[in-house]
Scaffold this motif. Structure first.
Motif, PDB file in Angstrom:
ATOM      1  N   GLU A 217       0.840  -1.201   0.000  1.00 29.06           N
ATOM      2  CA  GLU A 217       0.000   0.000   0.000  1.00 29.06           C
ATOM      3  C   GLU A 217       0.875   1.252   0.000  1.00 29.06           C
ATOM      4  O   GLU A 217       2.074   1.188   0.316  1.00 29.06           O
ATOM      5  CB  GLU A 217      -0.927  -0.030   1.211  1.00 29.06           C
ATOM      6  CG  GLU A 217      -1.856  -1.243   1.205  1.00 29.06           C
ATOM      7  CD  GLU A 217      -2.712  -1.323   2.454  1.00 29.06           C
ATOM      8  OE1 GLU A 217      -3.501  -0.384   2.694  1.00 29.06           O
ATOM      9  OE2 GLU A 217      -2.599  -2.325   3.188  1.00 29.06           O
ATOM     10  N   PRO A 218       0.316   2.413  -0.361  1.00 28.45           N
ATOM     11  CA  PRO A 218       1.119   3.643  -0.444  1.00 28.45           C
ATOM     12  C   PRO A 218       1.856   4.000   0.840  1.00 28.45           C
ATOM     13  O   PRO A 218       2.928   4.610   0.787  1.00 28.45           O
ATOM     14  CB  PRO A 218       0.072   4.709  -0.798  1.00 28.45           C
ATOM     15  CG  PRO A 218      -0.968   3.962  -1.558  1.00 28.45           C
ATOM     16  CD  PRO A 218      -1.049   2.623  -0.881  1.00 28.45           C
ATOM     17  N   ASP A 219       1.309   3.614   2.007  1.00 25.90           N
ATOM     18  CA  ASP A 219       1.984   3.934   3.263  1.00 25.90           C
ATOM     19  C   ASP A 219       2.994   2.866   3.672  1.00 25.90           C
ATOM     20  O   ASP A 219       3.563   2.928   4.769  1.00 25.90           O
ATOM     21  CB  ASP A 219       0.964   4.140   4.385  1.00 25.90           C
ATOM     22  CG  ASP A 219       0.139   2.888   4.680  1.00 25.90           C
ATOM     23  OD1 ASP A 219       0.360   1.852   4.019  1.00 25.90           O
ATOM     24  OD2 ASP A 219      -0.736   2.951   5.564  1.00 25.90           O
ATOM     25  N   GLY A 220       3.219   1.878   2.805  1.00 28.81           N
ATOM     26  CA  GLY A 220       4.200   0.852   3.071  1.00 28.81           C
ATOM     27  C   GLY A 220       3.663  -0.401   3.731  1.00 28.81           C
ATOM     28  O   GLY A 220       4.384  -1.409   3.835  1.00 28.81           O
ATOM     29  N   GLN A 221       2.422  -0.377   4.192  1.00 33.76           N
ATOM     30  CA  GLN A 221       1.842  -1.578   4.781  1.00 33.76           C
ATOM     31  C   GLN A 221       1.678  -2.660   3.712  1.00 33.76           C
ATOM     32  O   GLN A 221       1.443  -2.354   2.541  1.00 33.76           O
ATOM     33  CB  GLN A 221       0.488  -1.268   5.421  1.00 33.76           C
ATOM     34  CG  GLN A 221       0.540  -0.380   6.641  1.00 33.76           C
ATOM     35  CD  GLN A 221      -0.807  -0.335   7.349  1.00 33.76           C
ATOM     36  OE1 GLN A 221      -1.141  -1.200   8.154  1.00 33.76           O
ATOM     37  NE2 GLN A 221      -1.586   0.695   7.039  1.00 33.76           N
ATOM     38  N   ILE A 222       1.775  -3.905   4.145  1.00 35.40           N
ATOM     39  CA  ILE A 222       1.629  -5.036   3.228  1.00 35.40           C
ATOM     40  C   ILE A 222       0.241  -5.635   3.411  1.00 35.40           C
ATOM     41  O   ILE A 222      -0.132  -6.052   4.515  1.00 35.40           O
ATOM     42  CB  ILE A 222       2.695  -6.112   3.483  1.00 35.40           C
ATOM     43  CG1 ILE A 222       4.098  -5.507   3.346  1.00 35.40           C
ATOM     44  CG2 ILE A 222       2.506  -7.276   2.509  1.00 35.40           C
ATOM     45  CD1 ILE A 222       4.404  -4.947   1.975  1.00 35.40           C
ATOM     46  N   TRP A 223      -0.512  -5.655   2.330  1.00 33.33           N
ATOM     47  CA  TRP A 223      -1.821  -6.316   2.304  1.00 33.33           C
ATOM     48  C   TRP A 223      -1.596  -7.752   1.857  1.00 33.33           C
ATOM     49  O   TRP A 223      -1.021  -8.011   0.797  1.00 33.33           O
ATOM     50  CB  TRP A 223      -2.755  -5.594   1.332  1.00 33.33           C
ATOM     51  CG  TRP A 223      -4.100  -6.215   1.166  1.00 33.33           C
ATOM     52  CD1 TRP A 223      -4.419  -7.299   0.397  1.00 33.33           C
ATOM     53  CD2 TRP A 223      -5.314  -5.799   1.783  1.00 33.33           C
ATOM     54  NE1 TRP A 223      -5.746  -7.575   0.478  1.00 33.33           N
ATOM     55  CE2 TRP A 223      -6.341  -6.671   1.335  1.00 33.33           C
ATOM     56  CE3 TRP A 223      -5.657  -4.777   2.657  1.00 33.33           C
ATOM     57  CZ2 TRP A 223      -7.657  -6.549   1.728  1.00 33.33           C
ATOM     58  CZ3 TRP A 223      -6.968  -4.645   3.062  1.00 33.33           C
ATOM     59  CH2 TRP A 223      -7.955  -5.524   2.605  1.00 33.33           C
ATOM     60  N   GLN A 501      -7.753   3.251  -2.819  1.00 36.74           N
ATOM     61  CA  GLN A 501      -7.427   3.008  -1.417  1.00 36.74           C
ATOM     62  C   GLN A 501      -7.934   1.633  -1.011  1.00 36.74           C
ATOM     63  O   GLN A 501      -9.030   1.223  -1.375  1.00 36.74           O
ATOM     64  CB  GLN A 501      -8.055   4.075  -0.521  1.00 36.74           C
ATOM     65  CG  GLN A 501      -7.666   3.951   0.946  1.00 36.74           C
ATOM     66  CD  GLN A 501      -8.286   5.027   1.803  1.00 36.74           C
ATOM     67  OE1 GLN A 501      -9.110   5.813   1.336  1.00 36.74           O
ATOM     68  NE2 GLN A 501      -7.906   5.078   3.070  1.00 36.74           N
ATOM     69  N   SER A 502      -7.138   0.903  -0.258  1.00 38.97           N
ATOM     70  CA  SER A 502      -7.495  -0.460   0.133  1.00 38.97           C
ATOM     71  C   SER A 502      -8.635  -0.457   1.150  1.00 38.97           C
ATOM     72  O   SER A 502      -8.919   0.567   1.783  1.00 38.97           O
ATOM     73  CB  SER A 502      -6.283  -1.163   0.748  1.00 38.97           C
ATOM     74  OG  SER A 502      -6.147  -0.844   2.134  1.00 38.97           O
ATOM     75  N   PRO A 503      -9.273  -1.615   1.349  1.00 41.05           N
ATOM     76  CA  PRO A 503     -10.360  -1.705   2.333  1.00 41.05           C
ATOM     77  C   PRO A 503      -9.885  -1.800   3.783  1.00 41.05           C
ATOM     78  O   PRO A 503     -10.699  -2.025   4.684  1.00 41.05           O
ATOM     79  CB  PRO A 503     -11.077  -3.007   1.930  1.00 41.05           C
ATOM     80  CG  PRO A 503     -10.575  -3.372   0.581  1.00 41.05           C
ATOM     81  CD  PRO A 503      -9.197  -2.825   0.509  1.00 41.05           C
ATOM     82  N   ARG A 504      -8.609  -1.624   4.045  1.00 47.11           N
ATOM     83  CA  ARG A 504      -8.050  -1.929   5.359  1.00 47.11           C
ATOM     84  C   ARG A 504      -8.801  -1.256   6.506  1.00 47.11           C
ATOM     85  O   ARG A 504      -9.158  -1.896   7.499  1.00 47.11           O
ATOM     86  CB  ARG A 504      -6.569  -1.517   5.409  1.00 47.11           C
ATOM     87  CG  ARG A 504      -5.895  -1.832   6.752  1.00 47.11           C
ATOM     88  CD  ARG A 504      -4.432  -1.421   6.743  1.00 47.11           C
ATOM     89  NE  ARG A 504      -3.643  -2.192   5.791  1.00 47.11           N
ATOM     90  CZ  ARG A 504      -3.129  -3.383   6.050  1.00 47.11           C
ATOM     91  NH1 ARG A 504      -3.326  -3.967   7.236  1.00 47.11           N
ATOM     92  NH2 ARG A 504      -2.412  -4.017   5.134  1.00 47.11           N
TER      93      ARG A 504
END
Length: 543
Positions: A217-223, A501-504
């Motif tokens: 994801e753009p903030d570096g988190q891994i989905w 944007q992801s559903p996180r």
């Protein structure tokens, strides 16, 4: 809706159906416990995709499941009160139904058209498959309620109220089942509202969107997605299309909701390919089969196999599989309060162009447009909900020039596909149809639009509302540009923080909720996937 416990479901006559292990529909076969003292049946048939019901009216519904191998679907219905106690006396009802044979021809899916059911009745439901030797397999529990009919309302035995939810866009843009965040939580939020039914407004799968094991994801988190072989590439073969549906049903929240909330399913473009239309030849280099008509036929077969939709009778001895081609556009009668009209804005659609033809072009097709005018005009229900798989006034581009929906960025008189919808709206006014509401998803954000001839270039229609809600588990986008031909005005909208944007967080995933109370007040709320109400509107019925 009141949740069912195992003890309540098995009260009374249904206890006899428990020869096989009874497990919640949210569990897969690998988690089904075998009770002590019950002999293991070799290769006992499991329910790898859970159970579902759909198209439930005042007197009928469709029962669906999928087996792990060849067998025949068996369903047991028992009329119960809100705490699961079997009804007695004149309201007692019990029935065992058998469906069509599940085989490789239908990917081991099967359905039963349950007819002649009592209106306004809650049913405890169990389903299992019998193998060719008559051995019962894994049994799953569920429930559903038929809509209240006029007779019960007059007698005071059924409450004059109901609720439902709607959304679209499941597993899109590569955002699949992420068990680290709890899976597809939007379905749990919808289920928590205890709706009487659920409208899936299309994009039930994303056949054209591969799902990778990881997405940064753009903030570096891994989905992190659950993945299967079939979702690793674009769907071209029948098995790959089927695999997309099997994938979504791996999510525990979807299976839990589908076991207790009847579905009214539609299809849109991503069941086949983004923005497709009949006769199209793809230029998408990911495909070896580029004839859309071939892909759409496979996509439709898989969609039909995996949705609990009305079709031909599926009973023993009638020679049918239960999956003969069925029309997607249809009416679902929910009693004196509500009729739901599901549209198919894909099958009969003319090619995507700039939409500025001076002649009428089709988004519904002549036959469906006539059907819609006739059925809505003849409806005796207080509210007429038109569930559309594309919005009316939002511009949905297909490239730099062409348009995917009917809007064409020209705020003047109707042109092209707008002419077909103009004819529908004009006929509603001419026939004095009241209380029409349009619902849709498709554009990956939520919004409320009010249409009025006072603001429009085309004025031969009565004012109406259109409510937009989605995605439920996909990338969020928007807002879109409005086309002024039918005079839309934005009353509310909410989008994600940035495109795709992801559903996180759940804050950028949306569904709509409708509550119809005893006075026929139609209360619409737009909510995020955490269940937070973002906007609400009460519509008073016109008499």
């Amino acid at each position: 809706m009141t949740a069912f416990t195992r003890r309540n479901v098995l009260k009374g006559a249904l206890a006899a159906a428990g020869a096989a292990a009874v497990v919640p529909a949210t569990q897969g076969a690998a988690h089904a416990a075998r009770p002590a003292g019950v002999a293991l049946v070799r290769n006992r048939l499991a329910l790898p995709s859970g159970i579902a019901t759909g198209d439930v009216t005042t007197e009928s519904g469709v029962l669906w499941s999928r087996a792990s191998g060849p067998g025949r679907l068996v369903a047991s219905l028992l009329a119960v009160d809100d705490d699961g106690t079997p009804l007695r006396g004149g309201r007692a009802f019990q029935r065992v139904l058998k469906g069509s044979a599940a085989s490789e021809a239908t990917d081991f899916t099967s359905r039963i058209n349950a007819d002649h059911l009592p209106a306004g009745t809650r049913f405890a439901l169990t389903m299992h498959f019998e193998d060719t030797d008559g051995n019962a397999g894994e049994t799953a529990e569920g429930s559903f309620s038929t809509a209240p009919g006029q007779g019960l309302l007059n007698s005071g035995r059924a409450p004059r109220r109901q609720s439902f939810v709607w959304t679209g866009d499941t597993a899109g843009q590569g955002w699949g089942i992420n068990e680290e965040i709890g899976g597809m939580r939007g379905y749990a939020a919808m289920h928590a509202t205890k709706p009487d039914f659920f409208i899936h407004s299309g994009d039930t799968i994303y056949a054209d969107g591969p799902i990778a094991a990881q997405v940064t994801e753009p903030d570096g988190q891994i989905w992190r997605n659950l993945v299967t072989e079939e979702v690793s590439k674009v769907a071209e073969t029948l098995n790959e299309f089927r695999g997309r549906h099997r994938y979504n049903l791996m999510d525990s929240h979807i299976r839990a909701m589908y076991a207790e909330v009847p579905v009214i399913a539609q299809w849109d473009d991503h069941e086949t390919h983004n923005n497709w239309y009949p006769g199209q030849i793809l230029t998408d280099t990911r495909y070896t089969e580029r004839r859309v008509d071939v892909l759409a036929a496979r996509g439709l077969q898989a969609w039909q196999e995996y949705q609990p939709i009305s079709g031909r009778s599926a009973r023993i001895g009638d020679g049918s599989t239960g999956f003969e081609p069925a029309r997607i556009y249809r009416k679902i009668s929910r009693g004196p309060q509500l009729d739901v009209f599901c549209l198919d804005m894909r099958t009969f659609k003319d090619p995507n162009t700039d939409g500025k033809e001076t002649r009428l072009t089709h988004i519904l097709g002549e036959e469906q447009a006539r059907w819609l005018i006739s059925e809505v005009s003849q409806s005796k229900a207080t509210w007429k909900v038109i569930s559309a798989d594309l919005p009316l006034g939002l511009v949905v581009p297909d490239g730099p020039v062409n348009q995917e929906s009917l809007s064409n960025r020209d705020a003047g008189a109707p042109l092209g596909k707008e002419l077909e919808i103009a004819g529908v709206l004009s006929a509603f006014k001419r026939n004095r149809v009241k209380n029409v509401v349009w619902l849709t998803a498709d554009v990956h954000y939520c919004a409320a639009h009010h249409y009025s001839p006072d603001r429009a270039a085309f004025t031969d229609f009565d004012p109406f509302w259109e409510f937009v809600a989605g995605p439920i588990n996909a990338g969020s986008f928007g807002p879109g540009e409005l086309d002024g031909t039918f005079g839309p005005e934005v009353a509310f909208f909410k989008t994600g923080a940035y495109p795709n944007q992801s559903p996180r967080s759940g804050e950028n995933q949306f569904f709509g909720h409708v509550d119809l109370n005893a006075d026929d007040v139609f209360t619409v709320s737009l909510r995020n996937a955490n269940g937070t109400v973002l906007w609400r509107k009460e519509l008073q019925p016109e008499r």
